[in-house]
Enzyme design. Structure first.
Site, mmCIF file in Angstrom:
data_model
loop_
_atom_site.group_PDB
_atom_site.id
_atom_site.type_symbol
_atom_site.label_atom_id
_atom_site.label_comp_id
_atom_site.label_asym_id
_atom_site.label_seq_id
_atom_site.Cartn_x
_atom_site.Cartn_y
_atom_site.Cartn_z
ATOM 1 N N GLU A 116 0.806 -1.220 0.000
ATOM 2 C CA GLU A 116 0.000 0.000 0.000
ATOM 3 C C GLU A 116 0.840 1.272 0.000
ATOM 4 O O GLU A 116 0.409 2.307 -0.487
ATOM 5 C CB GLU A 116 -0.975 0.001 1.175
ATOM 6 N N GLN A 158 -8.751 -6.142 12.285
ATOM 7 C CA GLN A 158 -8.252 -5.188 11.306
ATOM 8 C C GLN A 158 -8.833 -3.787 11.486
ATOM 9 O O GLN A 158 -9.074 -3.067 10.522
ATOM 10 C CB GLN A 158 -8.463 -5.695 9.877
#
Ligand SMILES: Cc1cc2nc3c(=O)[nH]c(=O)nc-3n(C[C@H](O)[C@H](O)[C@H](O)COP(=O)(O)OP(=O)(O)OC[C@H]3O[C@@H](n4cnc5c(N)ncnc54)[C@H](O)[C@@H]3O)c2cc1C
Ligand SMILES: Cc1ncc(C[n+]2csc(CCOP(=O)(O)OP(=O)(O)O)c2C)c(N)n1
Ligand SMILES: [Mg+2]
Lengths: 171, 585
Positions: free
Chosen positions: B51, B114
């Site tokens: 990312e 998460q």
């Protein structure tokens, strides 16, 4: 040189009343190493979801200009005025004090309360809670006068402030 | 009106914002959005391999086009992986919209799987960020994000969208219906009196200098054109920051080199002795000023910038002009024309004679060799053999980055992408991908160091997937050269952990990703290798093995002033470097 002298500034800031807005303002101060001497915040327009933040800070002219420029860059900030730069303004704080007042000393205590126009909110047995609002120096002077008595706890609001005259903060 | 899901709103708003490409990586918290991506054909999704690289790729895309770069990642680790990229974009003023998935609203705060408080984490490294908790507000927020990231001083904006919001339904009324950020209107038009003041100062000066920065690139090609006109009209000398390179053509004779820590002797001395410093979209960074108290002590300083918080931040200036540079520069040009002002070359003749004297020191010279490739020579040859193709150059961070700034030509804006403010190793390769996506037919070169390139080397896989013909030109000195240089100068030559052990075979590495690999060891083989690299249609890693002992000069040691430069390895620091200087980065 005035550039090197630390001066105190009262900043009044109109912000969107949305989650996290205070974290943005406070985070800017801690992240960039500026100091906050007092902070108060509350909603002032429930239709437009606006809050007004009052921050007392200090620094050299350059630092304070930088603080103001950085604050104005925050997206939820609508307007900012530096109240201390205006001709005249009012600044008030609120203090609540809980005391343990024994009967022998009660007379002297009532004297102080009377002369300073302090409100008694609660009075039972030896426990008294009083409320006072005034400028920071008036509050300091009240606390001095109360020194002979046993203060159990106290809590103070931050400074709230407003300029006199025609300089209004924009919404 | 028919209702659509939040995920569909995301895609619709992006289409309305003319987004053509998203750089992203999927995960549980963004699956509804990925499903919408699957169902449409207007927006292309580029699947990166990390990312952080998505953000750098978006930065390269944005910086080389002037458009917004868009990133899409999942919650938790996907989101936290973007933090370095967002900080990089914040420091270098790059417009990015980063969309992150989040756990469903009712689970926020529960340490859910998460979950990361990405809005909290990125508050200081974004221009603004949002957590969307109401699907009816989603479209407005995304349109605002685009408005905010590109207007005023550009920067990254993050939009965090919980998964339930992506599935809830709402009506989308089209871009015009959402104007919730009416009050975000940065001042772009400069004040008239300020323009008069600048023009007056310009006519009076006998030692003027243009100090040009990245703001001109931000303002667009039109700003560069106005700047060119102004510099030509005045005959004043011009220096540029690392971020500004290409705003004014570096091959022009009025360009006197980059300034700052690794800037030229003539640029830094001109700054030091100037009587009028015209700062055009630069921010008096500490790499530029050196010791602030000794910075350009005799000049009147004019600062043109869109962001008032840049004024008087580190250096006190005399005239501040707030506005967009295109507007400011064209206003100055117009005023000069209206008033029929002619700038006399005579007035600055002595100044140019002095500058040419400084120039004649030839501060970028180096001792070439027949046996071993000097990194400067490699870049000189790269420049010579590619200049005509007008390549887009990206870099990693280190000595190679500084040499690239010194030895390559930048004659057009938006052709130079480098991590200036944050100095992020690993920026160059993903940034080159983003540039190549935007300019599929152009030559894109990442000038790299062997240490930096390993920081995002996984992106070779992205390059393979999309057949991006990116050229990676590694100046392989077997060291974290920039670290080594500081250790030599400041830490008694104790090379603590700066040697690059166990490097991969870059040729085989390239081949394993379907790219071509070339290694060059001898100066005589350099041209052939460079020509081969350019002629290959696909991606290439060119591993140029260079002299490990070469250092980057000129250099202003930290805590020193512009007239205390080290010009070469034999120059010694005047006395000890002060303690004050030692603690600086
Ligand atoms: C290893 C290393 C060494 C370095 N050495 C040097 C060196 O020797 N020399 C050097 O120059 N740099 C060097 N740098 C880079 C340095 O750290 C800074 O990133 C750089 O100097 C900043 O460039 P800038 O002043 O042009 O500002 P930028 O970061 O590009 O900022 C642009 C400015 O323009 C303003 N602006 C933006 N848009 C507009 C607009 N539309 N209109 C008006 N104003 C606008 C912004 O508000 C901002 O103030 C080095 C970096 C690294 C990693
Ligand atoms: C992510 C990151 N970590 C550490 C640094 C500190 N640093 C700056 S330059 C450098 C060495 C770079 O080595 P290399 O890529 O080989 O380039 P060279 O200086 O040798 O040309 C390091 C470690 C950094 N800039 N970025
Ligand atoms: Mg190296």
């Amino acid at each position: 040189m005035s550039n090197l002298i630390n001066t105190k500034h009262i900043l009044s800031i109109m912000v969107d009343n949305e989650p996290g807005v205070l974290a943005r303002v406070v985070g800017l101060f801690s992240g960039r190493g500026y100091n906050i001497e007092s902070l108060s915040v509350s909603e002032v327009d429930s239709d437009k979801f606006l809050s007004r933040v009052t921050i007392v800070t200090s620094g050299t002219k350059i630092i304070v200009d930088q603080i103001k420029a950085q604050l104005k860059k925050l997206i939820p900030v609508h307007d900012l005025i530096d109240i201390t730069e205006l001709d005249s303004f009012i600044g008030k704080e609120l203090i609540l004090i809980k005391l343990n007042v024994k009967s022998i000393t009660k007379k002297g205590f009532e004297d102080v309360i009377h002369k300073t126009k302090t409100n008694i909110l609660f009075d039972k047995g030896n426990e008294v809670i009083i409320q006072f609002s005034g400028s920071p120096s008036e509050i300091r002077s009240l606390l001095n006068k109360l020194k002979p008595f046993k203060i159990i706890e106290q809590t103070r609001s931050g400074l709230v402030s407003m300029a006199l005259g025609t300089k209004y903060i924009k919404k | 009106m028919t209702k659509i899901t939040g995920a569909k709103v995301v895609i619709e708003t992006l289409i309305q914002e003319n987004v053509e490409v998203i750089f992203g990586y999927p995960g549980g918290a963004v699956l509804p959005i990925y499903d919408e991506i699957f169902k449409q054909k207007k927006i292309r999704h580029i699947l990166v391999r990390h990312e952080q690289a998505a953000v750098h790729a978006a930065e390269g895309y944005a910086r080389s086009t002037g458009k917004v770069g868009v990133v899409l990642v999942t919650s938790g680790p996907g989101a936290t992986n973007t933090v370095t990229g967002l900080t990089d974009a914040m420091m270098d003023s790059i417009p990015i919209v980063c969309i992150t998935g989040q756990v469903p609203t009712h689970m926020i705060g529960n340490d859910a799987f998460q979950e990361a408080d990405i809005v909290g984490i990125t508050r200081p490294c974004t221009k603004h960020n949002y957590l969307v908790k109401d699907v009816t507000k989603l479209a407005g927020v995304i349109h605002s994000a685009f408005n905010i990231c590109i207007n005023g001083r550009p920067g990254p904006v993050l939009v965090d969208i919980p998964k339930d919001i992506q599935t809830f339904k709402t009506v989308y009324k089209g871009k015009k219906a959402y104007k919730d950020n009416r009050y975000y209107k940065p001042k772009v038009k400069p004040d008239d009196e300020k323009i008069n003041e600048i023009v007056k100062l310009m006519t009076e000066s006998s030692k003027p200098i243009f100090y040009v920065g990245g703001g001109v690139i931000n303002s667009g090609t039109k700003a560069s054109k106005e700047l060119f006109k102004l510099i030509k009209k005045t005959s004043f000398p011009c220096t540029q920051t690392l971020m500004g390179l290409g705003a004014f053509p570096t091959s022009d004779n009025q360009f006197i080199g980059m300034l700052g820590m690794h800037g030229t002797y003539e640029a830094n001395h001109s700054m030091h002795k100037s009587d009028l410093l015209l700062c055009v979209g630069a921010r008096f960074d500490d790499r530029i000023t050196g010791k602030v108290s000794g910075f350009s002590p005799k000049s009147k300083k004019v600062h043109m910038d869109i962001d008032p918080s840049s004024f008087n931040k580190s250096v006190n200036v005399d005239v501040m002009v707030q506005g967009d540079l295109y507007r400011i520069l064209s206003a100055i040009n117009n005023r000069i024309e209206e008033k029929k002002i002619i700038f006399s070359k005579n007035k600055i003749k002595k100044w140019w004679i002095q500058i040419d004297k400084w120039r004649s020191r030839n501060c970028l010279r180096y001792k070439n060799s027949k046996e071993i490739i000097k990194p400067q020579f490699a870049l000189e040859r790269l420049n010579k053999l590619t200049e005509k193709l007008n390549p887009f150059i990206t870099t990693e961070v280190g000595q190679h980055q500084m040499w690239a700034a010194q030895f390559l030509s930048f004659n057009k804006p938006k052709h130079w992408m480098t991590s200036g403010g944050l100095g992020t190793m690993g920026y160059g390769l993903p940034a080159a991908m983003g540039v190549q996506i935007a300019h599929p037919k152009e030559l894109v070169i990442d000038v790299a160091g062997e240490a930096s390139i390993l920081m995002n080397i996984q992106e070779m896989s992205t390059i393979k997937q999309y057949k991006l013909p990116v050229k990676i030109f590694i100046l392989n000195n077997h060291y974290m050269g920039m670290v080594k240089q500081w250790q030599e100068l400041l830490h008694g030559n104790r090379l603590s952990e700066s040697y690059m052990e166990s490097l991969p075979d870059f040729v085989k590495l390239a081949e394993s990703f379907g790219a071509s690999g070339i290694q060059v060891l001898k100066p005589n083989d350099l041209d052939e290798a460079i020509n081969e690299m350019i002629s290959i249609k696909g991606p290439v890693i060119c591993d140029v093995v260079v002299d490990p002992n070469e250092n980057c000069f000129p250099m202003i040691p930290s805590g020193s002033t512009h007239d205390q430069m080290l010009l070469g390895p034999n120059d010694k620091v005047d006395g000890e470097i002060s303690e004050e200087g030692m603690i600086l980065v």
